[in-house]
Scaffold this motif. Structure first.
Motif, PDB file in Angstrom:
ATOM      1  N   ALA A  63       6.594  -2.914  -0.405  1.00  0.00           N
ATOM      2  CA  ALA A  63       6.703  -1.479  -1.007  1.00  0.00           C
ATOM      3  C   ALA A  63       7.264  -1.270  -2.476  1.00  0.00           C
ATOM      4  O   ALA A  63       6.587  -0.744  -3.251  1.00  0.00           O
ATOM      5  N   ALA A  64       8.279  -2.139  -2.657  1.00  0.00           N
ATOM      6  CA  ALA A  64       8.918  -2.261  -4.048  1.00  0.00           C
ATOM      7  C   ALA A  64       8.086  -2.671  -4.839  1.00  0.00           C
ATOM      8  O   ALA A  64       7.720  -2.147  -6.028  1.00  0.00           O
ATOM      9  N   LEU A  65       7.204  -3.740  -4.828  1.00  0.00           N
ATOM     10  CA  LEU A  65       6.109  -4.227  -5.694  1.00  0.00           C
ATOM     11  C   LEU A  65       5.111  -3.427  -5.911  1.00  0.00           C
ATOM     12  O   LEU A  65       4.637  -3.147  -6.959  1.00  0.00           O
ATOM     13  N   ALA A  92       0.872  -1.050  -0.025  1.00  0.00           N
ATOM     14  CA  ALA A  92      -0.188  -0.178   0.073  1.00  0.00           C
ATOM     15  C   ALA A  92       0.929   1.411   0.167  1.00  0.00           C
ATOM     16  O   ALA A  92       0.527   2.211  -0.596  1.00  0.00           O
ATOM     17  N   GLY A  93       1.886   1.217   1.006  1.00  0.00           N
ATOM     18  CA  GLY A  93       2.618   2.402   0.934  1.00  0.00           C
ATOM     19  C   GLY A  93       3.492   2.576  -0.355  1.00  0.00           C
ATOM     20  O   GLY A  93       3.596   3.785  -0.791  1.00  0.00           O
ATOM     21  N   GLY A  94       4.063   1.482  -1.121  1.00  0.00           N
ATOM     22  CA  GLY A  94       4.742   1.717  -2.529  1.00  0.00           C
ATOM     23  C   GLY A  94       3.773   2.346  -3.489  1.00  0.00           C
ATOM     24  O   GLY A  94       3.989   3.111  -4.214  1.00  0.00           O
ATOM     25  N   VAL A 107       0.668   9.916   5.207  1.00  0.00           N
ATOM     26  CA  VAL A 107      -0.036   8.674   5.679  1.00  0.00           C
ATOM     27  C   VAL A 107       1.253   7.374   5.505  1.00  0.00           C
ATOM     28  O   VAL A 107       1.169   6.864   6.556  1.00  0.00           O
ATOM     29  N   VAL A 108       1.851   7.646   4.367  1.00  0.00           N
ATOM     30  CA  VAL A 108       2.929   6.481   4.240  1.00  0.00           C
ATOM     31  C   VAL A 108       3.898   6.606   5.212  1.00  0.00           C
ATOM     32  O   VAL A 108       4.330   5.406   5.920  1.00  0.00           O
ATOM     33  N   VAL A 109       4.576   7.957   5.530  1.00  0.00           N
ATOM     34  CA  VAL A 109       5.773   7.863   6.664  1.00  0.00           C
ATOM     35  C   VAL A 109       5.285   7.696   7.811  1.00  0.00           C
ATOM     36  O   VAL A 109       5.879   7.112   8.610  1.00  0.00           O
TER      37      VAL A 109
END
Length: 249
Positions: free
Chosen positions: A234-236, A40-42, A212-214
């Protein structure tokens, strides 16, 4: 109808994720949870850059984009301070003190998470005839829908495990995602009235998602053991959102 589709697609991701509670019985494993959170973050980082910040810079300037980005950060910081909520891996609630149950606080956390996503979709929809094109706006909607699927499940499954019926868990998981189309429509209407603010709002939505991500996703994905799983997730997510933007854009 084409604009409405941009609003509906992300919400459908939450609905389908919540519906998965009908077939899943156990809890989400630690590794799976970290992979989902990292993914989700990525997606959100890539969407912030390709779908929001770059179009904002192209339409205005680095100064406008930077100002809008920081305003988005401040906006989510204020909401994060005011709204009572609890993160998935946390033991202590954040925001103003309340007597709400942990499941309700978790639902509010996801709702808070969904606000910038809704704003991003609305801003992208408003820019679909100008800065970024409809196909790029659709790529953003699809990317957010993909990461909304596990979010819906993350809300619904704990509710079911806490004793609520599958139907009730599904309903409350779905409700947590309603803020997205509402936020998208509000952002779209706002930009339609004041089109000159479009670059600012694109950057504003990017800043809100970055917060939100950080503040939430990276800590949850890296806390404790198996942090490498969150990194790979995250990479994907980043790569998938980048490819979606390239394919549709």
């Amino acid at each position: 109808m084409s604009i409405a589709l941009l609003f509906i697609v992300p919400f459908l991701g939450t609905v389908l994720g919540s519906a998965a509670v009908a077939v899943l019985r156990g809890e989400i494993g630690e590794k799976t949870g970290k992979a989902i959170t990292g993914f989700a973050g990525g997606v959100m980082i890539a969407a912030s850059v390709w779908s929001l910040l770059l179009p904002a810079i192209e339409d205005s300037s680095y100064y406008t984009a930077a100002f809008g980005f920081l305003c988005g950060i401040v906006f989510l910081l204020i909401l994060d301070t005011i709204v009572p909520h609890i993160h998935v891996t946390a033991e202590k609630a954040e925001g103003k003190a309340s007597g709400l149950s942990k499941s309700m606080l978790l639902m509010l956390a996801v709702t808070l998470h969904n606000i910038p996503e809704g704003m991003a979709v609305g801003a992208a929809a408003a820019a679909s005839g100008e800065s970024i094109g409809y196909s790029s706006a659709l790529a953003l909607s699809i990317g957010i829908a993909l990461q909304n699927f596990p979010e819906g499940l993350i809300v619904a499954l704990p509710l079911y495990k806490a004793g609520k019926s599958r139907g009730r868990a599904f309903l409350e998981g779905t409700v947590s995602g309603i803020v997205e189309p509402v936020g998208a429509i509000a952002a779209f209407a706002f930009v339609s009235m004041l089109s000159s603010l479009l670059p600012f709002l694109l950057a504003f939505a990017a800043g809100a998602m970055f917060y939100v991500v950080v503040e939430e996703l990276i800590p949850e994905a890296s806390e404790g053991d198996h942090s490498n799983v969150g990194t790979v997730g995250a990479a994907l997510g980043f790569a998938l959102m980048m490819l979606l933007d390239g394919i549709f854009g």
